[in-house]
Design an enzyme around this catalytic site. Structure first.
Site, short mmCIF file in Angstrom:
data_model
loop_
_atom_site.label_atom_id
_atom_site.label_comp_id
_atom_site.label_asym_id
_atom_site.label_seq_id
_atom_site.Cartn_x
_atom_site.Cartn_y
_atom_site.Cartn_z
N ASP A 39 5.85 4.90 3.93
CA ASP A 39 7.19 4.33 3.72
C ASP A 39 8.27 5.33 4.16
O ASP A 39 9.19 4.99 4.93
CB ASP A 39 7.33 4.00 2.22
CG ASP A 39 8.48 3.08 1.90
OD1 ASP A 39 9.10 2.54 2.84
OD2 ASP A 39 8.76 2.88 0.69
N TYR A 126 -0.55 5.05 -4.63
CA TYR A 126 -0.91 4.01 -5.60
C TYR A 126 -2.37 4.06 -6.05
O TYR A 126 -2.77 3.29 -6.92
CB TYR A 126 -0.54 2.62 -5.04
CG TYR A 126 0.94 2.28 -5.17
CD1 TYR A 126 1.85 3.17 -5.77
CD2 TYR A 126 1.44 1.06 -4.72
CE1 TYR A 126 3.19 2.86 -5.89
CE2 TYR A 126 2.79 0.74 -4.85
CZ TYR A 126 3.66 1.65 -5.43
OH TYR A 126 4.99 1.32 -5.56
N1 AR6 Z 1 0.88 6.27 9.48
C1 AR6 Z 1 -0.21 5.63 8.98
N2 AR6 Z 1 -0.66 5.80 7.73
C2 AR6 Z 1 0.00 6.70 6.95
C3 AR6 Z 1 1.15 7.40 7.39
C4 AR6 Z 1 1.58 7.15 8.72
N3 AR6 Z 1 2.65 7.77 9.23
N4 AR6 Z 1 1.58 8.20 6.37
C5 AR6 Z 1 0.74 8.01 5.33
N5 AR6 Z 1 -0.22 7.10 5.67
P1 AR6 Z 1 1.08 5.62 0.73
P2 AR6 Z 1 0.74 3.43 -1.22
C6 AR6 Z 1 -1.34 6.58 4.88
O1 AR6 Z 1 1.11 6.63 -0.33
O2 AR6 Z 1 -0.50 4.05 -1.75
C7 AR6 Z 1 5.52 5.35 -1.24
O3 AR6 Z 1 6.27 6.35 -1.85
C8 AR6 Z 1 -1.79 7.36 3.67
O4 AR6 Z 1 -2.62 8.44 4.08
O5 AR6 Z 1 2.06 5.74 1.85
O6 AR6 Z 1 0.76 1.96 -0.94
C9 AR6 Z 1 6.13 3.96 -1.41
O7 AR6 Z 1 7.52 3.99 -1.44
C10 AR6 Z 1 -2.57 6.30 2.91
O8 AR6 Z 1 -3.89 6.16 3.47
O9 AR6 Z 1 1.28 4.12 0.15
C11 AR6 Z 1 5.54 3.54 -2.71
O10 AR6 Z 1 6.29 4.02 -3.80
C12 AR6 Z 1 -1.80 5.02 3.21
O11 AR6 Z 1 -0.95 5.34 4.33
C13 AR6 Z 1 4.16 4.15 -2.73
O12 AR6 Z 1 4.25 5.29 -1.89
C14 AR6 Z 1 -0.94 4.52 2.08
O13 AR6 Z 1 -0.40 5.61 1.33
C15 AR6 Z 1 3.15 3.21 -2.14
O14 AR6 Z 1 1.87 3.78 -2.26
#
Ligand code: AR6
Length: 178
Positions: A39, A126
């Site tokens: 995000d 999450y």
């Molecule tokens: N490209 C692709 N995947 C990514 C990237 C990227 N640039 N950066 C991280 N990931 P998360 P959630 C992966 O924490 O668990 C936020 O603060 C990461 O390694 O981004 O749904 C939001 O605002 C992981 O495998 O999302 C919410 O508050 C995946 O993306 C909360 O985090 C999801 O990790 C959402 O948590």
């Protein structure tokens, strides 16, 4: 026989913000006002106009998704999906996660999107177990793609090796002949 939907999956390792596609999916929170992880990366890459548009959306419930423009991203649109926080698995997490993927496919139809990458929604901050999430993602997308002939490719974007291995295994199980 191979399910034609299985041939649309592309397993990739990398940064979703760099992808030149019709729309990318964000793993957002229900405020839609940005955060960390993917995000944060999407908001940084898209620029402040994205937050401005998000402010007008009035948030988004868990399991749903809302669309915005992509602004400075190579992608034309961003579909902001709100995944569930993992609480152990008995609070409807599986169904809420599946719903995120279905919602994004609906938006893809509405916006005429043909190429759509997903991050591992809920698998970072999450805390959703990635092996379980990968199976849900692939199963739900596979089913949803049956009624979405306009979608040419669904990218499963893995940011790290552990996520990549989990998705590769889930793909083998859900799409054994692909
Ligand atoms: N490209 C692709 N995947 C990514 C990237 C990227 N640039 N950066 C991280 N990931 P998360 P959630 C992966 O924490 O668990 C936020 O603060 C990461 O390694 O981004 O749904 C939001 O605002 C992981 O495998 O999302 C919410 O508050 C995946 O993306 C909360 O985090 C999801 O990790 C959402 O948590």
């Amino acid at each position: 026989m191979t399910d034609p939907a299985c041939n649309k999956f592309r397993l990739v390792k990398g940064d979703i913000t760099r992808m030149e596609v019709d729309a990318i999916v964000n793993a957002a929170n229900s405020s839609l006002l940005g955060g960390g992880g993917v995000d944060g990366a999407i908001h940084r890459a898209a620029g402040p106009e994205l937050l401005e548009e998000c402010r007008k959306l009035g948030g988004c419930p868990t399991g749903k998704a809302k669309a915005t423009q992509g602004y400075r991203l190579p992608a034309k649109y961003v579909f902001h999906a709100v995944g569930p926080v993992w609480h152990g698995g008995d609070r409807g997490e599986d169904e809420l996660l599946a719903s995120c993927y279905r919602e994004c496919l609906h938006l893809a139809k509405q916006y005429g999107v043909r190429t759509l990458p997903f991050p591992a929604i809920s698998c970072g901050a999450y805390g959703f177990p990635v092996e379980r999430a990968a199976r849900i993602a692939i199963r739900t997308l596979r089913e949803g793609l049956q009624s979405q002939p306009q979608i040419e490719a669904v990218y499963l974007v893995c940011f790290d090796d552990h996520t990549y291995r989990a998705y590769r295994q889930a793909l083998k199980e859900e799409c054994p002949d692909a």
